[in-house]
Design an enzyme around this catalytic site. Sequence first.
Site, PDB file in Angstrom:
ATOM      1  N   ASN A 158       0.879  -1.171   0.000  1.00 15.47           N
ATOM      2  CA  ASN A 158       0.000   0.000   0.000  1.00 15.47           C
ATOM      3  C   ASN A 158       0.916   1.220   0.000  1.00 15.47           C
ATOM      4  O   ASN A 158       1.496   1.563   1.021  1.00 15.47           O
ATOM      5  CB  ASN A 158      -0.890  -0.023   1.251  1.00 15.47           C
ATOM      6  CG  ASN A 158      -1.706   1.251   1.386  1.00 15.47           C
ATOM      7  OD1 ASN A 158      -1.768   2.061   0.461  1.00 15.47           O
ATOM      8  ND2 ASN A 158      -2.338   1.428   2.539  1.00 15.47           N
ATOM      9  N   LYS A 218       0.136   4.225  -0.264  1.00 17.62           N
ATOM     10  CA  LYS A 218      -0.469   5.445   0.301  1.00 17.62           C
ATOM     11  C   LYS A 218      -0.212   6.605  -0.676  1.00 17.62           C
ATOM     12  O   LYS A 218      -0.237   6.386  -1.883  1.00 17.62           O
ATOM     13  CB  LYS A 218       0.070   5.702   1.716  1.00 17.62           C
ATOM     14  CG  LYS A 218      -0.080   4.440   2.577  1.00 17.62           C
ATOM     15  CD  LYS A 218       0.153   4.640   4.033  1.00 17.62           C
ATOM     16  CE  LYS A 218      -0.044   3.298   4.738  1.00 17.62           C
ATOM     17  NZ  LYS A 218       0.021   3.391   6.182  1.00 17.62           N
ATOM     18  N   HIS A 263      -9.463   1.218   4.904  1.00 21.55           N
ATOM     19  CA  HIS A 263      -8.187   1.394   5.599  1.00 21.55           C
ATOM     20  C   HIS A 263      -8.396   2.331   6.797  1.00 21.55           C
ATOM     21  O   HIS A 263      -9.199   3.256   6.728  1.00 21.55           O
ATOM     22  CB  HIS A 263      -7.147   1.983   4.644  1.00 21.55           C
ATOM     23  CG  HIS A 263      -5.767   1.948   5.208  1.00 21.55           C
ATOM     24  ND1 HIS A 263      -5.322   2.885   6.108  1.00 21.55           N
ATOM     25  CD2 HIS A 263      -4.752   1.063   5.037  1.00 21.55           C
ATOM     26  CE1 HIS A 263      -4.085   2.583   6.460  1.00 21.55           C
ATOM     27  NE2 HIS A 263      -3.711   1.480   5.830  1.00 21.55           N
ATOM     28  N   GLU A 313      -6.738   4.710   7.908  1.00 18.37           N
ATOM     29  CA  GLU A 313      -6.508   6.134   7.616  1.00 18.37           C
ATOM     30  C   GLU A 313      -7.754   6.751   6.994  1.00 18.37           C
ATOM     31  O   GLU A 313      -8.078   7.908   7.239  1.00 18.37           O
ATOM     32  CB  GLU A 313      -5.273   6.294   6.710  1.00 18.37           C
ATOM     33  CG  GLU A 313      -3.992   6.044   7.501  1.00 18.37           C
ATOM     34  CD  GLU A 313      -2.808   5.558   6.695  1.00 18.37           C
ATOM     35  OE1 GLU A 313      -2.817   5.661   5.446  1.00 18.37           O
ATOM     36  OE2 GLU A 313      -1.851   5.045   7.315  1.00 18.37           O
ATOM     37  N   GLU A 342      -5.119  -4.876  10.580  1.00 18.90           N
ATOM     38  CA  GLU A 342      -4.094  -3.852  10.764  1.00 18.90           C
ATOM     39  C   GLU A 342      -4.348  -3.093  12.072  1.00 18.90           C
ATOM     40  O   GLU A 342      -5.156  -2.157  12.091  1.00 18.90           O
ATOM     41  CB  GLU A 342      -4.126  -2.848   9.606  1.00 18.90           C
ATOM     42  CG  GLU A 342      -3.822  -3.453   8.258  1.00 18.90           C
ATOM     43  CD  GLU A 342      -3.221  -2.415   7.306  1.00 18.90           C
ATOM     44  OE1 GLU A 342      -2.132  -2.683   6.793  1.00 18.90           O
ATOM     45  OE2 GLU A 342      -3.817  -1.345   7.116  1.00 18.90           O
ATOM     46  N   GLY A 379       2.822   2.374  10.634  1.00 13.45           N
ATOM     47  CA  GLY A 379       3.773   3.474  10.457  1.00 13.45           C
ATOM     48  C   GLY A 379       4.519   3.849  11.724  1.00 13.45           C
ATOM     49  O   GLY A 379       5.188   4.878  11.772  1.00 13.45           O
ATOM     50  N   SER A 406       3.715  -2.119  10.179  1.00 13.61           N
ATOM     51  CA  SER A 406       5.171  -2.170  10.343  1.00 13.61           C
ATOM     52  C   SER A 406       5.776  -3.524   9.967  1.00 13.61           C
ATOM     53  O   SER A 406       6.749  -3.972  10.593  1.00 13.61           O
ATOM     54  CB  SER A 406       5.575  -1.763  11.763  1.00 13.61           C
ATOM     55  OG  SER A 406       5.181  -0.427  12.020  1.00 13.61           O
TER      56      SER A 406
HETATM   57  P1  13P Z   1       3.240   0.359   7.511  1.00 13.17           P
HETATM   58  O1  13P Z   1       3.678  -0.940   6.918  1.00 13.17           O
HETATM   59  O2  13P Z   1       4.007   1.544   6.983  1.00 13.17           O
HETATM   60  O3  13P Z   1       3.149   0.309   8.987  1.00 13.17           O
HETATM   61  O4  13P Z   1       1.727   0.612   6.975  1.00 13.17           O
HETATM   62  C1  13P Z   1       0.804  -0.385   7.123  1.00 13.17           C
HETATM   63  C2  13P Z   1      -0.406  -0.035   6.359  1.00 13.17           C
HETATM   64  O5  13P Z   1      -1.140   0.879   6.714  1.00 13.17           O
HETATM   65  C3  13P Z   1      -0.693  -0.787   5.129  1.00 13.17           C
HETATM   66  O6  13P Z   1      -1.989  -0.547   4.689  1.00 13.17           O
END
Ligand code: 13P
Length: 255
Positions: free
Chosen positions: A12, A14, A97, A99, A169, A175, A215
């Site tokens: 992903n 982002k 997601h 976010e 997640e 992150g 992560s």
């Molecule tokens: P990270 O791997 O950067 O922690 O992000 C995870 C994520 O949100 C994947 O959708």
Amino acid sequence: MNNLRKPVIAGNWKMYKTRDEALQFIYTVNQEVPTRDLVETVICANDVLLRDLVKRQGENLKIGAQNMHYAENGAFTGETSPLVLETTGVDYVIIGHSERRAMFSETDETVNLKLHAAIKHELTPILCVGESLEIREAGTTNEWVKNQVVKAYNNLDAKQALETIVAYEPIWAIGTGKTATPEQAEETIKAIRDVLVTLYGDVVASKIRILYGGSVNTKNVESLLAKENIDGALVGGASLDAASYLTLVKAATQK
Ligand code: 13P
């Protein structure tokens, strides 16, 4: 490989990568990406880039979107219609997601509508669920996540459910560099599979892929994938670098 569930490594990106960076990445990864018989390899990129990436995706690397609206059209300024997304040739779309839930007001209800829309348009939805740190510390993670799953699958029949992928997640692990331990991830993912058993029975639930995200990196991927119920990873930061992403994909071929 687990006979029932082929592993999935989904990147992903982002809101990262320019067009040039994205094309370079796809070119590099395509030289070495393992066969799709062993692992499903996916990159979920910015909408503007999707057509260009699909043109260059090759046999073993597939492209996905990071979001879409549930309506086919309407007065929804700035949103992407599933009808239009389908024409880009992508195969996957991330739905719900954290976010988007936190910053763009997505709810369990809109997530459910989006799952229906994705399946109707033959896009494989990667449904994201996961708890905040407060919920984890309160000890109610599994209840929270189960509730998200039940609401997401509302009115989906077993055949439709088989078209979906789930990504667990935990928000506190995204992150932050703080990964859930393989035991924590396995425990909640097993709880998710148990909900799917309740909704659709053993046979269907044993075929639905459930990924871990938060992560994931080249150092922890093997221990996470070693767990029985963890069928792959949804990866943010570590999917941005071609070499690191390829390491994750290759690790999944050993599952
Ligand atoms: P990270 O791997 O950067 O922690 O992000 C995870 C994520 O949100 C994947 O959708």
